[in-house]
Scaffold this motif. Structure first.
Motif, PDB file in Angstrom:
ATOM      1  N   ALA A   9       0.846  -1.193   0.000  1.00 45.42           N
ATOM      2  CA  ALA A   9       0.000   0.000   0.000  1.00 45.42           C
ATOM      3  C   ALA A   9       0.880   1.241   0.000  1.00 45.42           C
ATOM      4  O   ALA A   9       1.716   1.411   0.881  1.00 45.42           O
ATOM      5  CB  ALA A   9      -0.913   0.005   1.229  1.00 45.42           C
ATOM      6  N   SER A  10       0.689   2.100  -1.000  1.00 43.92           N
ATOM      7  CA  SER A  10       1.464   3.333  -1.097  1.00 43.92           C
ATOM      8  C   SER A  10       0.625   4.521  -0.645  1.00 43.92           C
ATOM      9  O   SER A  10      -0.597   4.533  -0.801  1.00 43.92           O
ATOM     10  CB  SER A  10       1.928   3.556  -2.542  1.00 43.92           C
ATOM     11  N   SER A  11       1.302   5.534  -0.092  1.00 40.70           N
ATOM     12  CA  SER A  11       0.630   6.795   0.235  1.00 40.70           C
ATOM     13  C   SER A  11       0.601   7.744  -0.952  1.00 40.70           C
ATOM     14  O   SER A  11       0.034   8.837  -0.855  1.00 40.70           O
ATOM     15  CB  SER A  11       1.355   7.494   1.400  1.00 40.70           C
ATOM     16  N   PHE A  12       1.164   7.311  -2.087  1.00 41.06           N
ATOM     17  CA  PHE A  12       1.365   8.231  -3.204  1.00 41.06           C
ATOM     18  C   PHE A  12       0.594   7.779  -4.448  1.00 41.06           C
ATOM     19  O   PHE A  12       0.592   6.589  -4.780  1.00 41.06           O
ATOM     20  CB  PHE A  12       2.856   8.343  -3.514  1.00 41.06           C
ATOM     21  N   PRO A  13      -0.036   8.729  -5.132  1.00 44.92           N
ATOM     22  CA  PRO A  13      -0.754   8.377  -6.362  1.00 44.92           C
ATOM     23  C   PRO A  13       0.225   8.048  -7.488  1.00 44.92           C
ATOM     24  O   PRO A  13       1.378   8.500  -7.484  1.00 44.92           O
ATOM     25  CB  PRO A  13      -1.548   9.650  -6.679  1.00 44.92           C
TER      26      PRO A  13
ATOM     27  N   ILE B   1       3.126  -4.658   3.882  1.00 46.51           N
ATOM     28  CA  ILE B   1       4.146  -3.653   3.607  1.00 46.51           C
ATOM     29  C   ILE B   1       3.498  -2.394   3.052  1.00 46.51           C
ATOM     30  O   ILE B   1       2.485  -2.466   2.345  1.00 46.51           O
ATOM     31  CB  ILE B   1       5.219  -4.207   2.632  1.00 46.51           C
ATOM     32  N   GLY B   2       4.085  -1.248   3.368  1.00 42.28           N
ATOM     33  CA  GLY B   2       3.577   0.022   2.861  1.00 42.28           C
ATOM     34  C   GLY B   2       4.716   0.970   2.569  1.00 42.28           C
ATOM     35  O   GLY B   2       5.843   0.818   3.063  1.00 42.28           O
ATOM     36  N   HIS B   3       4.428   1.974   1.737  1.00 41.34           N
ATOM     37  CA  HIS B   3       5.406   3.019   1.399  1.00 41.34           C
ATOM     38  C   HIS B   3       4.776   4.355   1.748  1.00 41.34           C
ATOM     39  O   HIS B   3       3.705   4.694   1.251  1.00 41.34           O
ATOM     40  CB  HIS B   3       5.745   2.977  -0.091  1.00 41.34           C
TER      41      HIS B   3
END
Length: 375
Positions: free
Chosen positions: A54-58, A110-112
């Motif tokens: 999962a990313s916090s960025f588009p 995992i996430g960014h």
């Protein structure tokens, strides 16, 4: 013919699966502590694992989002494709500002993200990303790797059952986009600005109404007039976001983010369930992402800045009274946070000591060289 058995197990986290195969008892197996290894030829000994990230960025923020794709590609290559990571852009799996929460809960393995998005949980989290008027990217990286910063920041993350890995750095950011130039400190009174982290809290002390918005929400808020100003990253990303279509004043410097370090967060149980070679692959891949992101920004920002200037954008320095007041507010804010939290106090002491020594050296060599080019 020897009978063989196949063992499958589920890895923690949404979308994560693990499969391992090995022979029955007594056929050359040695126990490594993670998975059974097999001496018999033709037998696959490493598990197949699939994780969703999962990313916090588009996706539209190309360099930021590409970091997750880069990590996935390198981990896959280092494990012969047996450890697969599938990145998902902001909002696809979890809301962009809840990546840490999702990793902590194990709903994704995992996430960014950027640690300062979660400042409300503890002020100690800000040190992993950026400190106002703090160290630049190379200094910050040196503190994390060699100055005790990684051990101290990991102690904070231990409280969230999360392992932190380096996730890239944008370098020093710009001060953001404003409908009207800021000519004095009084111009900030009542101004509504998208600015997260301690920078946002420092701006609040200068009279700004600070908001934390995810990347995909910023342009619409600026276009509608819901905010008067926004900061994001720097010329390359900001041009991609299209802010210049709405406003033309581009202030500098981004004193709240002299470095902006990102992080890959891994659920602790999922991390501990990985074979050691897969953990090494993740670590190596994150180190590569960290170095590549900064160099990519350094390569692309100059041309993007020239393009923005051609589009009528005006770069404007923050006035001296704003910089002086911001420096005072930032120091007071850090002191207040440290007074109320032991982990923040320990981190701040380490950070300031390292910065003091580093600034002395950088001022002599790096900045001394830079000044000589302006003569």
């Amino acid at each position: 013919m020897d009978r063989r058995r196949f063992v499958t197990a589920a890895a923690l986290g949404a979308g994560a699966t693990l499969a391992a195969c090995g022979p029955g008892p007594g056929h050359g197996r040695r126990n490594t502590g993670e998975v059974a290894e097999v001496d018999a030829p033709g037998i696959v000994t490493r598990p197949r694992i699939r994780w969703r990230l999962a990313s916090s960025f588009p996706r539209s923020t190309e360099i930021l989002y590409r970091a997750a794709e880069h990590l996935a590609a390198r981990v896959g290559a280092l494990t012969d494709g047996r450890f697969e990571i599938e990145p998902s852009e902001a909002g696809a799996l979890v809301p962009p500002l809840q990546v840490l929460d999702a990793v902590q809960a194990g709903s994704v393995p995992i996430g960014h993200t950027a640690s300062y998005y979660y400042l409300g949980k503890t002020p100690a989290l800000t040190f992993e990303t950026a400190v106002p008027f703090g160290m630049q990217a190379r200094q910050h990286d040196a503190w994390i790797r060699h100055g005790g910063g990684r051990d101290l920041t990991q102690q904070v993350l231990d409280g969230f059952d999360v392992i932190g890995l380096l996730g890239g750095n944008t370098g020093t950011q710009m001060g953001g986009w404003f409908r009207e130039p800021v000519r004095s400190l009084s111009d900030l009174q009542g101004l509504t600005m998208r600015i997260p982290g301690l920078g946002g809290r420092a701006m609040e002390r200068l009279g700004v109404v600070a908001q934390t918005l995810a990347g995909g929400e910023i342009y619409g808020a600026l276009e509608r007039g819901a905010i008067d100003a926004t900061e994001w990253v720097g010329p390359y990303d900001d041009e991609k976001m299209g802010f210049y279509r709405v406003v033309k004043t581009y202030h500098y410097p981004g004193w709240w983010e002299p470095a902006a370090a990102l992080s890959f967060y891994v659920n602790r149980t999922a991390w501990e369930g990985l074979p050691s070679s897969y953990r090494e692959a993740l670590q190596s891949a994150s180190d590569e992402v960290n170095a590549t992101m900064l160099s990519e920004y350094d390569a692309l920002n100059p041309a993007a800045l020239a393009s923005l200037l051609d589009k009528g954008v005006r770069t404007v320095p923050f006035p001296d009274d704003v910089m002086a007041a911001a420096a005072t507010a930032s120091r007071d804010l850090m002191d207040d946070a440290a007074a109320g939290d032991a982990q923040t106090r320990e981190l701040l002491t380490s950070y300031r000591a390292f910065q003091s020594a580093s600034d002395r050296w950088f001022g002599l060599a790096e900045w001394g060289m830079a000044k000589s080019k302006l003569r």
